[in-house]
Motif scaffolding. Structure first.
Motif, PDB file in Angstrom:
ATOM      1  N   GLY A   1       0.808  -1.206   0.000  1.00 51.61           N
ATOM      2  CA  GLY A   1       0.000   0.000   0.000  1.00 51.61           C
ATOM      3  C   GLY A   1       0.845   1.261   0.000  1.00 51.61           C
ATOM      4  N   LEU A   2       0.268   2.338   0.524  1.00 51.63           N
ATOM      5  CA  LEU A   2       0.952   3.627   0.500  1.00 51.63           C
ATOM      6  C   LEU A   2       2.047   3.736   1.557  1.00 51.63           C
ATOM      7  CD1 LEU A   2      -2.084   6.038  -0.047  1.00 51.63           C
ATOM      8  CD2 LEU A   2      -0.550   5.042  -1.758  1.00 51.63           C
ATOM      9  N   GLY A   3       2.010   2.886   2.566  1.00 47.49           N
ATOM     10  CA  GLY A   3       3.073   2.895   3.574  1.00 47.49           C
ATOM     11  C   GLY A   3       2.986   4.022   4.575  1.00 47.49           C
ATOM     12  N   LEU A   4       1.814   4.613   4.754  1.00 44.78           N
ATOM     13  CA  LEU A   4       1.678   5.724   5.703  1.00 44.78           C
ATOM     14  C   LEU A   4       1.619   5.238   7.143  1.00 44.78           C
ATOM     15  CD1 LEU A   4      -0.894   7.946   3.779  1.00 44.78           C
ATOM     16  CD2 LEU A   4       1.601   7.919   3.603  1.00 44.78           C
ATOM     17  N   VAL A   5       1.106   4.011   7.337  1.00 53.28           N
ATOM     18  CA  VAL A   5       1.128   3.361   8.649  1.00 53.28           C
ATOM     19  C   VAL A   5       1.634   1.940   8.450  1.00 53.28           C
ATOM     20  CG1 VAL A   5      -0.714   4.783   9.618  1.00 53.28           C
ATOM     21  CG2 VAL A   5      -1.296   2.614   8.514  1.00 53.28           C
ATOM     22  N   GLY A   6       2.155   1.347   9.529  1.00 56.86           N
ATOM     23  CA  GLY A   6       2.857   0.074   9.397  1.00 56.86           C
ATOM     24  C   GLY A   6       2.045  -1.163   9.672  1.00 56.86           C
ATOM     25  N   PHE A   7       0.713  -1.059   9.787  1.00 57.67           N
ATOM     26  CA  PHE A   7      -0.114  -2.226  10.085  1.00 57.67           C
ATOM     27  C   PHE A   7      -1.351  -2.226   9.179  1.00 57.67           C
ATOM     28  CE2 PHE A   7      -1.073   1.342  12.823  1.00 57.67           C
ATOM     29  CZ  PHE A   7      -2.445   1.493  12.687  1.00 57.67           C
ATOM     30  N   PRO A   8      -1.875  -3.419   8.833  1.00 58.57           N
ATOM     31  CA  PRO A   8      -3.065  -3.484   7.982  1.00 58.57           C
ATOM     32  C   PRO A   8      -4.295  -2.902   8.680  1.00 58.57           C
ATOM     33  CG  PRO A   8      -1.930  -5.602   8.037  1.00 58.57           C
ATOM     34  CD  PRO A   8      -1.329  -4.753   9.120  1.00 58.57           C
TER      35      PRO A   8
ATOM     36  N   ALA B   1      -2.676 -15.532  10.271  1.00 62.79           N
ATOM     37  CA  ALA B   1      -1.932 -16.079   9.136  1.00 62.79           C
ATOM     38  C   ALA B   1      -0.494 -15.582   9.089  1.00 62.79           C
ATOM     39  CB  ALA B   1      -2.641 -15.716   7.833  1.00 62.79           C
ATOM     40  N   GLY B   2      -0.133 -14.674   9.977  1.00 63.64           N
ATOM     41  CA  GLY B   2       1.234 -14.156   9.992  1.00 63.64           C
ATOM     42  C   GLY B   2       1.474 -13.013   9.037  1.00 63.64           C
ATOM     43  N   THR B   3       0.407 -12.463   8.451  1.00 64.53           N
ATOM     44  CA  THR B   3       0.570 -11.333   7.540  1.00 64.53           C
ATOM     45  C   THR B   3       1.158 -10.125   8.265  1.00 64.53           C
ATOM     46  OG1 THR B   3      -1.320 -12.109   6.246  1.00 64.53           O
ATOM     47  CG2 THR B   3      -0.659  -9.809   5.936  1.00 64.53           C
ATOM     48  N   ALA B   4       0.776  -9.946   9.521  1.00 62.53           N
ATOM     49  CA  ALA B   4       1.280  -8.829  10.330  1.00 62.53           C
ATOM     50  C   ALA B   4       1.133  -9.203  11.799  1.00 62.53           C
ATOM     51  CB  ALA B   4       0.496  -7.553  10.031  1.00 62.53           C
ATOM     52  N   PRO B   5       1.974  -8.651  12.666  1.00 63.79           N
ATOM     53  CA  PRO B   5       1.835  -8.947  14.093  1.00 63.79           C
ATOM     54  C   PRO B   5       0.686  -8.214  14.752  1.00 63.79           C
ATOM     55  CG  PRO B   5       3.665  -7.450  13.728  1.00 63.79           C
ATOM     56  CD  PRO B   5       3.186  -7.872  12.371  1.00 63.79           C
ATOM     57  N   VAL B   6       0.190  -7.149  14.107  1.00 67.52           N
ATOM     58  CA  VAL B   6      -0.927  -6.381  14.636  1.00 67.52           C
ATOM     59  C   VAL B   6      -1.710  -5.813  13.469  1.00 67.52           C
ATOM     60  CG1 VAL B   6       0.459  -4.274  14.855  1.00 67.52           C
ATOM     61  CG2 VAL B   6      -1.609  -4.525  16.244  1.00 67.52           C
ATOM     62  N   ALA B   7      -3.031  -5.732  13.640  1.00 64.02           N
ATOM     63  CA  ALA B   7      -3.895  -5.159  12.611  1.00 64.02           C
ATOM     64  C   ALA B   7      -5.039  -4.444  13.317  1.00 64.02           C
ATOM     65  CB  ALA B   7      -4.426  -6.235  11.679  1.00 64.02           C
ATOM     66  N   ALA B   8      -5.716  -3.558  12.587  1.00 64.93           N
ATOM     67  CA  ALA B   8      -6.797  -2.772  13.180  1.00 64.93           C
ATOM     68  C   ALA B   8      -8.039  -2.827  12.308  1.00 64.93           C
ATOM     69  CB  ALA B   8      -6.363  -1.322  13.371  1.00 64.93           C
TER      70      ALA B   8
ATOM     71  N   GLY C   1       3.809   6.975   9.722  1.00 60.35           N
ATOM     72  CA  GLY C   1       4.790   5.951  10.034  1.00 60.35           C
ATOM     73  C   GLY C   1       4.489   5.134  11.269  1.00 60.35           C
ATOM     74  N   ALA C   2       3.362   5.388  11.930  1.00 58.95           N
ATOM     75  CA  ALA C   2       3.016   4.650  13.149  1.00 58.95           C
ATOM     76  C   ALA C   2       2.981   3.153  12.871  1.00 58.95           C
ATOM     77  CB  ALA C   2       1.674   5.119  13.688  1.00 58.95           C
ATOM     78  N   GLN C   3       3.507   2.375  13.808  1.00 64.19           N
ATOM     79  CA  GLN C   3       3.613   0.933  13.636  1.00 64.19           C
ATOM     80  C   GLN C   3       2.560   0.154  14.417  1.00 64.19           C
ATOM     81  OE1 GLN C   3       5.976  -0.494  11.449  1.00 64.19           O
ATOM     82  NE2 GLN C   3       6.054   1.684  10.934  1.00 64.19           N
ATOM     83  N   ASP C   4       1.751   0.839  15.209  1.00 62.72           N
ATOM     84  CA  ASP C   4       0.794   0.148  16.074  1.00 62.72           C
ATOM     85  C   ASP C   4      -0.425   1.045  16.272  1.00 62.72           C
ATOM     86  OD1 ASP C   4      -0.447  -0.831  18.671  1.00 62.72           O
ATOM     87  OD2 ASP C   4       1.192  -2.277  18.478  1.00 62.72           O
TER      88      ASP C   4
END
Length: 243
Positions: A160-167, A187-194, A207-210
């Motif tokens: 995606g655009l990479g503005l945030v680090g989680f799906p 499925a291991g796609t990401a350690p956290v999602a919202a 750039g937020a990762q969580d």
């Protein structure tokens, strides 16, 4: 600068929900601010969003610049030139991403340099580094209603655009898509999602990762799914505290 992610389309939001976005646009402007409102899809459907977008984004100091995107055609360079804010509307995430992917680096650089971003529904989903495009099955199981799959069977992601680090998923409570958000982490796609409810905004620094790095406003909640410390347990929280 701030990335504002709204869990529904403009028709599910009130002016108060996007007021912080408009405040940042005004603060960064030298004179009258211009905001690009990117809407993608067939014209007869795309422009249905425009009255709602104009209603919630109405501001005497801001000029809205609607841009009709066609799936697979890049965003015209002129559409983003000199704007003080970027709004990406709702619709089919894959169609938006097909138009935005060629300018993803430019959008990310502009936001990092001080241009606020507001994504409604699909616009929130494609803002992520790993963007959820849709789907309703994962690991051979049904994980959300097929009506919210965007025509995709397996849960599907893309850069995606990479503005945030989680799906990010949208319409969570209304559409019953929480299972899809859980499936991304399982499925291991990401350690956290919202998953973000309609009428709800998650505002984060670029750039937020969580999701816990953000502020939740509005009538609903943000459903945060993360893998447990043992590597196997998925935990879910919802509420105004995004953590």
């Amino acid at each position: 600068m701030t990335v504002f992610l709204v869990g529904g389309g403009p028709d599910t939001a009130g002016p108060g929900l996007v007021a912080p976005f408009l405040a940042e646009v005004r603060a960064a402007a030298t004179g009258r601010a211009r905001v690009a409102v990117l809407l993608c899809g067939p014209a007869h459907r795309t422009w249905r969003q425009l009255p709602a977008a104009r209603r919630v984004l109405a501001d005497a100091a801001v000029d809205l610049r609607p841009v009709h995107l066609r799936a697979g055609r890049p965003v015209p360079a002129a559409a983003l030139a000199g704007v003080g804010g970027v709004v990406v509307g709702g619709g089919v995430p894959g169609a938006y991403l097909a138009s935005l992917a060629p300018v993803a680096a430019e959008v990310a650089a502009a936001v990092a340099a001080g241009t606020p971003y507001l994504g409604f529904s699909a616009g929130a989903m494609v803002a992520a580094r790993t963007a959820l495009l849709g789907g309703h099955r994962s690991g051979g199981r049904e994980v959300c209603p097929a009506g919210w799959s965007e025509g995709l069977m397996p849960v599907t992601v893309a850069p995606g655009l990479g503005l945030v680090g989680f799906p990010v998923d949208a319409h969570t409570a209304a559409a019953g898509t929480l299972g899809r958000t859980v499936a991304l982490v399982d499925a291991g796609t990401a350690p956290v999602a919202a998953g973000i409810d309609e009428g709800t905004c998650l505002a984060l620094p670029v750039g937020a990762q969580d999701p816990a790095d953000g502020v939740v406003t509005g009538s609903g909640g943000v459903w945060t799914v993360r893998r447990g410390g043992d590597g196997a347990v998925v935990t879910v929280r919802s509420g105004r505290d995004a953590g």
